[in-house]
Each structure stands twice: as C-alpha cells, then as structure tokens.
Scaffold this motif. Structure first.
Motif, PDB file in Angstrom:
ATOM      1  N   VAL A 248       0.813  -1.191   0.021  1.00  0.00           N
ATOM      2  CA  VAL A 248       0.126   0.013   0.051  1.00  0.00           C
ATOM      3  C   VAL A 248       0.780   1.218   0.052  1.00  0.00           C
ATOM      4  O   VAL A 248       1.570   1.433   1.024  1.00  0.00           O
ATOM      5  CB  VAL A 248      -1.001   0.044   1.087  1.00  0.00           C
ATOM      6  CG1 VAL A 248      -1.810   1.281   1.028  1.00  0.00           C
ATOM      7  CG2 VAL A 248      -1.790  -1.234   1.267  1.00  0.00           C
ATOM      8  N   THR A 249       1.012   1.883  -1.247  1.00  0.00           N
ATOM      9  CA  THR A 249       1.800   3.071  -1.477  1.00  0.00           C
ATOM     10  C   THR A 249       1.082   4.076  -2.048  1.00  0.00           C
ATOM     11  O   THR A 249      -0.191   4.534  -1.456  1.00  0.00           O
ATOM     12  CB  THR A 249       2.983   2.808  -2.471  1.00  0.00           C
ATOM     13  OG1 THR A 249       2.674   2.255  -3.641  1.00  0.00           O
ATOM     14  CG2 THR A 249       4.101   1.529  -1.854  1.00  0.00           C
ATOM     15  N   GLY A 250       1.397   5.016  -2.711  1.00  0.00           N
ATOM     16  CA  GLY A 250       0.673   6.065  -3.578  1.00  0.00           C
ATOM     17  C   GLY A 250      -0.684   5.592  -3.981  1.00  0.00           C
ATOM     18  O   GLY A 250      -0.398   4.569  -4.827  1.00  0.00           O
ATOM     19  N   GLY A 251      -1.588   6.365  -3.598  1.00  0.00           N
ATOM     20  CA  GLY A 251      -2.732   5.686  -4.119  1.00  0.00           C
ATOM     21  C   GLY A 251      -3.847   5.065  -3.032  1.00  0.00           C
ATOM     22  O   GLY A 251      -4.922   4.816  -3.234  1.00  0.00           O
ATOM     23  N   GLY A 252      -3.109   4.778  -2.034  1.00  0.00           N
ATOM     24  CA  GLY A 252      -3.572   4.208  -0.898  1.00  0.00           C
ATOM     25  C   GLY A 252      -4.214   2.541  -1.353  1.00  0.00           C
ATOM     26  O   GLY A 252      -3.850   2.052  -2.200  1.00  0.00           O
ATOM     27  N   ILE A 253      -5.147   2.197  -0.378  1.00  0.00           N
ATOM     28  CA  ILE A 253      -5.660   0.748  -0.424  1.00  0.00           C
ATOM     29  C   ILE A 253      -6.411   0.608  -1.834  1.00  0.00           C
ATOM     30  O   ILE A 253      -6.246  -0.245  -2.603  1.00  0.00           O
ATOM     31  CB  ILE A 253      -6.570   0.249   0.774  1.00  0.00           C
ATOM     32  CG1 ILE A 253      -5.834   0.414   2.047  1.00  0.00           C
ATOM     33  CG2 ILE A 253      -7.416  -0.672   0.352  1.00  0.00           C
ATOM     34  CD1 ILE A 253      -6.594   0.460   3.349  1.00  0.00           C
ATOM     35  N   ALA A 254      -7.235   1.686  -2.291  1.00  0.00           N
ATOM     36  CA  ALA A 254      -8.316   1.285  -3.301  1.00  0.00           C
ATOM     37  C   ALA A 254      -7.360   1.556  -4.719  1.00  0.00           C
ATOM     38  O   ALA A 254      -7.615   0.916  -5.798  1.00  0.00           O
ATOM     39  CB  ALA A 254      -9.141   2.469  -3.470  1.00  0.00           C
ATOM     40  N   GLY A 255      -6.138   2.364  -4.611  1.00  0.00           N
ATOM     41  CA  GLY A 255      -5.120   2.337  -5.632  1.00  0.00           C
ATOM     42  C   GLY A 255      -4.470   1.322  -5.853  1.00  0.00           C
ATOM     43  O   GLY A 255      -3.876   0.806  -7.095  1.00  0.00           O
ATOM     44  N   ASN A 256      -4.219   0.549  -4.849  1.00  0.00           N
ATOM     45  CA  ASN A 256      -3.017  -0.601  -5.075  1.00  0.00           C
ATOM     46  C   ASN A 256      -3.496  -2.137  -4.902  1.00  0.00           C
ATOM     47  O   ASN A 256      -3.075  -2.847  -5.538  1.00  0.00           O
ATOM     48  CB  ASN A 256      -1.939  -0.274  -3.799  1.00  0.00           C
ATOM     49  CG  ASN A 256      -0.915   0.699  -4.082  1.00  0.00           C
ATOM     50  OD1 ASN A 256      -0.190   0.658  -4.913  1.00  0.00           O
ATOM     51  ND2 ASN A 256      -1.305   1.701  -3.341  1.00  0.00           N
ATOM     52  N   LEU A 257      -4.561  -2.317  -4.149  1.00  0.00           N
ATOM     53  CA  LEU A 257      -5.043  -3.715  -4.074  1.00  0.00           C
ATOM     54  C   LEU A 257      -5.583  -4.097  -5.424  1.00  0.00           C
ATOM     55  O   LEU A 257      -5.540  -5.225  -5.741  1.00  0.00           O
ATOM     56  CB  LEU A 257      -6.346  -3.797  -2.981  1.00  0.00           C
ATOM     57  CG  LEU A 257      -7.081  -4.845  -2.701  1.00  0.00           C
ATOM     58  CD1 LEU A 257      -5.716  -6.186  -2.270  1.00  0.00           C
ATOM     59  CD2 LEU A 257      -7.852  -4.994  -1.616  1.00  0.00           C
ATOM     60  N   PRO A 258      -6.405  -3.467  -6.269  1.00  0.00           N
ATOM     61  CA  PRO A 258      -6.834  -3.945  -7.549  1.00  0.00           C
ATOM     62  C   PRO A 258      -5.854  -4.385  -8.362  1.00  0.00           C
ATOM     63  O   PRO A 258      -5.945  -5.215  -9.436  1.00  0.00           O
ATOM     64  CB  PRO A 258      -7.617  -2.818  -8.030  1.00  0.00           C
ATOM     65  CG  PRO A 258      -8.024  -2.077  -7.108  1.00  0.00           C
ATOM     66  CD  PRO A 258      -6.888  -2.002  -6.143  1.00  0.00           C
ATOM     67  N   ARG A 259      -4.510  -3.910  -8.329  1.00  0.00           N
ATOM     68  CA  ARG A 259      -3.372  -4.222  -9.231  1.00  0.00           C
ATOM     69  C   ARG A 259      -3.126  -5.740  -9.115  1.00  0.00           C
ATOM     70  O   ARG A 259      -2.225  -6.265  -9.916  1.00  0.00           O
ATOM     71  CB  ARG A 259      -2.163  -3.309  -8.873  1.00  0.00           C
ATOM     72  CG  ARG A 259      -2.615  -1.920  -8.887  1.00  0.00           C
ATOM     73  CD  ARG A 259      -1.040  -0.839  -8.370  1.00  0.00           C
ATOM     74  NE  ARG A 259      -0.002  -1.483  -8.893  1.00  0.00           N
ATOM     75  CZ  ARG A 259       1.229  -0.710  -8.497  1.00  0.00           C
ATOM     76  NH1 ARG A 259       1.167   0.063  -7.516  1.00  0.00           N
ATOM     77  NH2 ARG A 259       2.405  -1.058  -9.207  1.00  0.00           N
ATOM     78  N   VAL A 260      -3.547  -6.413  -8.094  1.00  0.00           N
ATOM     79  CA  VAL A 260      -3.115  -7.737  -7.786  1.00  0.00           C
ATOM     80  C   VAL A 260      -4.428  -8.909  -7.860  1.00  0.00           C
ATOM     81  O   VAL A 260      -3.923 -10.041  -7.718  1.00  0.00           O
ATOM     82  CB  VAL A 260      -2.377  -7.982  -6.230  1.00  0.00           C
ATOM     83  CG1 VAL A 260      -1.139  -7.032  -6.333  1.00  0.00           C
ATOM     84  CG2 VAL A 260      -3.028  -7.741  -4.960  1.00  0.00           C
TER      85      VAL A 260
END
Length: 342
Positions: A248-260
C-alpha cells in the motif's frame, strides 16, 4: 591574471567526491554476500545468480523517497531515508514472491557533503544487511546547478529472484478469499507533500515541536522508517499460504489492491476492522482533509495486504500476531469498496 577555471570553481569538488566514495567501501563490503563478485570501483556490479533454484525468475523494481527528503533536510538527520528506500523496493518485489538479491543506489546532490553521503549510504547499507540483500554499488553525482545547497535526491534499484513455479501473480485468487492487513510503521514514503503542508503550514509545527498525541517530535514522527515486510511474510510465502499481496503506497488501498486481483474480481474492505493510527487522524484534523482524500493519499495504517484462502486465514493471523488482522474479502466485481470505519 590567471583566468583558467577548474571543476571546483564551477561547483564540483572532485577531491571531496573521491574521499566520500572511498569511505563507502567498508559499507559495501559489510553488505556483500557469497554471490557478490565485484567491489568498490568496478564500472558494473557483478553478482552470481543463485544455483538453488530450478527455474529462477529475476524481479526488479526502482523507486525513490519523494519529498520525505525535505524532512531530512529540515532535521539534519539523513540516516533513515536510505532505509526507507531499500525497504520500499524490497516490499515491491516481495509482493510477487521474490527475495532480494542485490541493490544499487543513486544519490545526486548540489554539493558534496561527505558526512551526509556517509549517513545516507550508511542507511542503505544497514537496510540491505537486514534484508539479506547485497549492496552491489551505485552512483554519487554532484550537480550544483540542479540542487540547492544542502539538498539531494535519492533513488534505488533492487533485483530479486523467485522460482517460476512460486511466482505470486494473483492467478490463484478466488471470490471469498480473505484480506489480511499488516500494520504500517507510519506514513512510509507516500503523501509527504500533503503531510508537510499540514504539519508545517496548517498546524504551524517545526520539526522539533512535539507532535500531538505522540511522545516524539514532528520530525521524528514524519521520519519513521518505511517498514520492510520480508521477515514476517517470507515464512508464509515458503509454505504457499499467500495468493496475492499488495504493497500500500501512493494511491492508498483502493489504488493498489486492484493491481494484484484478476480481472472480474474486486474487494470489500472494512475500515472498522482497525483503528487508524494517531498520525493520520491528526493530519486529517489539522488539514481538514476528507476521509476519501486521506484514504487515497495515505496508507492509513495498512502497509501490506495479503490475500489468503479462508482455510489459511487463521494460520496467517496466528503467525503475524498483533501486527495483522482480517480486514475484508475478495468479491465478484471491480475495484475496492471501503465501508464502515470511524
């Protein structure tokens, strides 16, 4: 009259650069391992690919520390940002199941302050040792026309390895899988432009002032080191207990979790499953920042999210202890729904 110019007259001190680079030799030596084949002064770093894997896949990442460096400049403390850099990069390859092999750093500065260079690279070397990662080399550049006196920029590059059959790519994720949050150590290395504006402009604090609700100064709170998740998560990876991970980096939870998550799958995250740490609550109050913006910019106390099968959730939580909690589940759909909370 002699009008001849030297490089030093133009702002670049080669003697200071040579002394700084020579002083880094012991740091590189201390962060070397059995596969390190080169030393200080080589044009390229040499590293032998480990032979304990049948089908090794190299995984690489590059990152920086962002405007967290501005806090280091204000405090005069430069030993933490190198650790931030290494840990951030290690986490980025960990999410694909890789362990780090070697690291390189790039430090660019306006003027060569040998003490600052030693502190920064010392932090890099210390973090490399803690992550069992060789510090293979790097570059220190003087660019007086680019950087103001006392300022520098820092970037890092990590290469790791994973057995091809054990890549963590999210393909095993299914609806109903559980989300396990793992605590952050603070702001890590994201959102500092907003955080600095709130702390120094809106709240009117200096780096030496006490931070509200903390037994530490504002500078100490902001400089808390970005946590590495390699040590606690690696045993779970070796046992095959993790189906996907999100740093969880820039973009927060909503910006990073969908990437995986695979196409067609989303997640529901219960914000009431953990208490947001004091630093984030104070930033929201001090800056009048909306919850939506806070969760978009900052990690809000969640540094890593593991996606695990329902059958493995209890084992994962038991191994991670108080540092982790169940925070939601994978669902059919797209994106991340954040519900509940304070």
């Amino acid at each position: 009259m002699n009008d001849s110019l030297t490089y030093r007259d133009a702002g670049v001190d080669l003697d200071a650069a040579d002394r700084a680079k020579r002083s880094l030799g012991p740091l590189l030596d201390a962060a070397a391992d059995a596969n390190t084949l080169s030393g200080l002064g080589a044009f390229g770093g040499l590293y032998a690919v480990p032979r304990d894997l049948a089908e090794p896949v190299l995984v690489s990442s590059a990152d920086g520390v962002g405007t967290k460096l501005k806090v280091a400049f204000l405090t005069g403390r430069h030993d933490t940002v190198g650790r931030d850099l290494v840990n951030h990069c290690v986490n980025d390859i960990l999410v694909q199941g890789a362990r780090p092999l070697f690291f390189l750093d790039y430090l660019a500065t306006g003027e060569m302050d040998e003490g600052v260079v030693s502190q920064v690279v010392g932090g890099v070397a210390a973090a490399c040792r803690r992550n069992a990662c060789a510090l293979l080399g790097g570059e220190t550049a003087q660019m007086p026309d680019f950087y103001a006196p006392g300022e520098y920029d820092l970037a890092g590059f990590v290469v790791g390895v994973v057995e091809r059959a054990r890549l963590v790519d999210g393909s095993a994720v299914r609806p109903g899988d559980r989300l396990v949050g793992v605590r952050s150590s603070g702001l890590h290395t994201n959102g500092f432009t907003l955080a600095r504006t709130i702390v120094f402009d809106r709240m009117g604090l200096s780096v030496d002032d006490g931070f509200p609700g903390e037994d530490a100064s504002a500078g100490e709170v902001l400089l808390r080191v970005h946590r590495s998740y390699l040590a606690p998560v690696w045993p779970l990876l070796e046992r095959g207990r993790v189906r996907a991970m999100a740093h969880v980096t820039g973009g927060g939870i909503a910006g990073n979790l969908p990437r995986v998550l695979p196409a067609g799958l989303g997640a529901r995250v219960d914000r009431g499953s953990w208490r947001v740490p004091n630093v984030f609550r104070r930033l929201a109050e001090g800056g009048g920042v909306s919850p939506a913006e806070m969760y978009r910019v900052f990690n809000m106390g969640v540094g890593m999210i593991l996606v695990v099968s329902p059958a493995d959730e209890a084992e994962v939580l038991g191994e991670l202890g108080d540092e982790a909690w169940g925070m939601g589940e994978v669902v059919n759909g797209e994106g991340v729904e954040l519900f509940g909370g304070e």
